[in-house]
Design an enzyme around this catalytic site. Structure first.
Site, PDB file in Angstrom:
ATOM      1  N   LYS A  76      88.902 -45.551  -2.606  1.00  0.00           N
ATOM      2  CA  LYS A  76      89.318 -45.502  -1.189  1.00  0.00           C
ATOM      3  C   LYS A  76      88.690 -44.293  -0.499  1.00  0.00           C
ATOM      4  CE  LYS A  76      93.562 -45.477   1.628  1.00  0.00           C
ATOM      5  NZ  LYS A  76      95.037 -45.406   1.605  1.00  0.00           N
ATOM      6  N   SER A 151      97.407 -49.346   4.032  1.00  0.00           N
ATOM      7  CA  SER A 151      96.126 -48.894   4.519  1.00  0.00           C
ATOM      8  C   SER A 151      94.985 -49.091   3.520  1.00  0.00           C
ATOM      9  CB  SER A 151      96.194 -47.406   4.893  1.00  0.00           C
ATOM     10  OG  SER A 151      96.469 -46.624   3.750  1.00  0.00           O
ATOM     11  N   SER A 175     101.056 -48.149   1.129  1.00  0.00           N
ATOM     12  CA  SER A 175      99.656 -48.543   1.308  1.00  0.00           C
ATOM     13  C   SER A 175      98.944 -49.077   0.088  1.00  0.00           C
ATOM     14  CB  SER A 175      98.846 -47.377   1.853  1.00  0.00           C
ATOM     15  OG  SER A 175      99.020 -47.317   3.232  1.00  0.00           O
TER      16      SER A 175
HETATM   17  N1  GLN Z   1     102.076 -48.129   6.746  1.00  0.00           N
HETATM   18  C1  GLN Z   1     102.530 -46.800   6.486  1.00  0.00           C
HETATM   19  C2  GLN Z   1     102.040 -45.873   7.565  1.00  0.00           C
HETATM   20  O1  GLN Z   1     101.328 -46.320   8.420  1.00  0.00           O
HETATM   21  C3  GLN Z   1     102.116 -46.346   5.126  1.00  0.00           C
HETATM   22  C4  GLN Z   1     100.753 -45.794   5.040  1.00  0.00           C
HETATM   23  C5  GLN Z   1     100.375 -45.312   3.670  1.00  0.00           C
HETATM   24  O2  GLN Z   1     101.066 -45.570   2.681  1.00  0.00           O
HETATM   25  N2  GLN Z   1      99.281 -44.592   3.603  1.00  0.00           N
HETATM   26  O3  GLN Z   1     102.367 -44.724   7.589  1.00  0.00           O
END
Ligand code: GLN
Length: 480
Positions: A76, A151, A175
């Site tokens: 990532k 994400s 994410s």
């Molecule tokens: N969807 C969550 C956010 O936008 C989690 C993001 C993540 O785990 N990096 O904060």
């Protein structure tokens, strides 16, 4: 075309039926074929991949066999690697090349893994669809009208489409688990502090975890065993290890206490998703597990607590992107240093990141600190206690991952709150620091994959993986 499994690639490599250069070539061809429609990888440099593969072949010729040789790994775009730029899918880090490597990545490389490329994600890992990436969204390999989730959507899609054996992601509020569920692969978020965060670009430091996507529990487990463990460069990394366990397909789960927290099965949960979670519960019960209804009473405050605390930490972590130290600088029109900061940040950050920085700055401001930040910290403790009490009654918790089976491209733009609410089942694990895994269990009528979430007490990754293996095995047998 898809890459053969890690087990097949490894045995071909060790028995000299294939070289690592050939395996790399297969992966690169698969990426070339599939990436234009999916947008899972944002940076793949064939010549540096070729050199790394050649180095692995050379090591093998010299008799230095390593445990992850044959593994093709996506990374990532928030984990630092020295061989390619890291941008967090943000314009503000354009051209930034880290001078060091993330501990997690370095350990996997040392164990023989081949790094194949950088995967797409929401900007600074803020989002649940990859639509907040400066490179555009990663589409779902199962249906191109849907997003891959976020994400870490690029990592999930890359594994689902067979472009690599495994991929690293990060999970701050879901994410890893959410895109894993959308793309039909396994996604493990380890216990907070089990894997070093050194070299991971910080979003919310007390939540961020590095974890893995793969198609088999063996691969997830092997990767974790190499990444986990103390690191002098990360003071929050625990002094413990994760030993890989051998998973037996017919491992008995008789007597296992599986908790079903009622707060995760309420309004807002899609009927088809619910049905698949229920079926998984019944399947475990018929194998001798005991289903135990439990309550985690503070769950309803999870999303609000998470978005206050994660935004607060993000606003502080992202203050370093000022046009001086990293990447983008907009100094052309600036008449003062402050002007330069303003134009760099205005231009470099996307609107979701700005929204979080503003929210975080607000909740940390002198007048509101106690009312929001302080209060949210106290609620975080209550959520943690809910889980501590649950572990006295159950061994694991079984829940949905996402309230819906998929999200159409473009669906989220209009309503950010709706997207925040879709994190309701995943943020609690990050608030409590416990491990969680998304296990693919089936598909909707439309053909979209659905995962279930298993949550466990801290450092119970091996147990989560064992149960995941059992679930996947039972499903495979029931469909054959
Ligand atoms: N969807 C969550 C956010 O936008 C989690 C993001 C993540 O785990 N990096 O904060």
């Amino acid at each position: 075309m898809a890459l053969p499994s890690f087990a097949d690639c490894r045995s071909a490599l060790l028995s000299k039926r294939a070289s690592c250069v050939e395996i790399a070539q297969l992966a690169l061809e698969t990426i070339q074929e599939k990436n234009p429609s999916l947008n899972a990888f944002t940076h793949v440099d064939a010549s540096s991949v070729g050199q790394s593969a050649e180095a692995i072949d050379q090591a093998l010729r010299e008799g230095n066999e390593l445990p992850l040789m044959g593994l093709v790994l996506g990374v990532k775009d928030v984990l630092s690697t020295t061989e390619w730029p890291v941008t967090c899918s943000s314009k503000i880090l354009e051209g930034y090349r880290p001078p060091f490597e993330a501990t997690s990545v370095a350990r996997l490389r040392r164990a023989g893994a081949l790094l194949i490329g950088r995967t797409n994600c929401d900007e600074f890992a803020m989002g649940a669809t990859t639509e907040y990436s400066a490179y555009g969204p990663t589409l779902n390999p199962h249906n191109l009208e849907y997003v891959s989730g976020g994400s870490s959507g690029g990592s999930a899609a890359a594994v689902a489409a067979g472009m690599c054996h495994a991929a690293l992601g990060t999970d701050t509020g879901g994410s890893i688990r959410q895109p894993a569920s959308f793309c039909g692969v396994l996604g493990l978020k380890p216990t907070y502090g089990l894997v070093s965060r050194y070299g991971l670009v910080a979003f919310a430091s007390s939540f961020d975890c590095v974890g893995t996507f793969a198609n088999s529990v063996e691969v997830v487990s092997r990767i974790l065993s190499h990444m986990a463990g103390t690191d002098p460069s990360d003071a929050t990394c625990m002094d413990c290890s994760y030993p890989h366990v051998e998973f037996s397909a017919d491992r008995a789960i008789h007597g296992l206490r599986v908790g079903l927290p009622k707060e995760y099965y309420g309004d807002g949960l899609d009927g088809e998703v619910r049905k698949l979670v229920d079926q998984t519960a019944c399947m475990l019960e018929s194998e001798g597990a005991r289903l135990v209804p439990v309550s985690l009473p503070h769950t309803e405050y999870g999303v609000a607590t998470y978005y206050i605390l994660a935004a607060a930490e993000a606003s502080s972590n992202l203050s370093r992107y000022d046009g001086v130290k990293y990447g983008l600088r907009r100094a052309g029109e600036a008449h003062s240093l402050e002007d330069m900061y303003t134009s760099t940040r205005s231009d470099g950050f996307g609107f979701e990141v700005k929204r979080r920085v503003m929210l975080g700055t607000y909740v940390l401001s002198a007048g509101y600190y106690d009312a929001y930040y302080g209060k949210a910290q106290r609620v975080r403790n209550l959520i943690r206690k809910d889980f501590d009490e649950a572990w006295e009654k159950v061994d694991v918790l079984l829940t949905p991952v996402n309230p819906r089976a998929g999200m159409r491209v473009g669906q989220q733009d209009k309503d950010p709150l709706q997207m925040y609410l879709s994190d309701a089942y995943t943020v609690t694990a990050n608030l409590a620091g416990i491990p969680g895994i998304s296990v693919p269990v089936g598909r909707t009528v439309q053909g979209l994959p659905v995962g279930v979430q298993l949550l466990g007490a801290p450092f119970r990754e091996a147990e989560l993986l064992t149960i995941s293996r059992k679930i996947m095995n039972l499903i495979e047998h029931s469909s054959s």
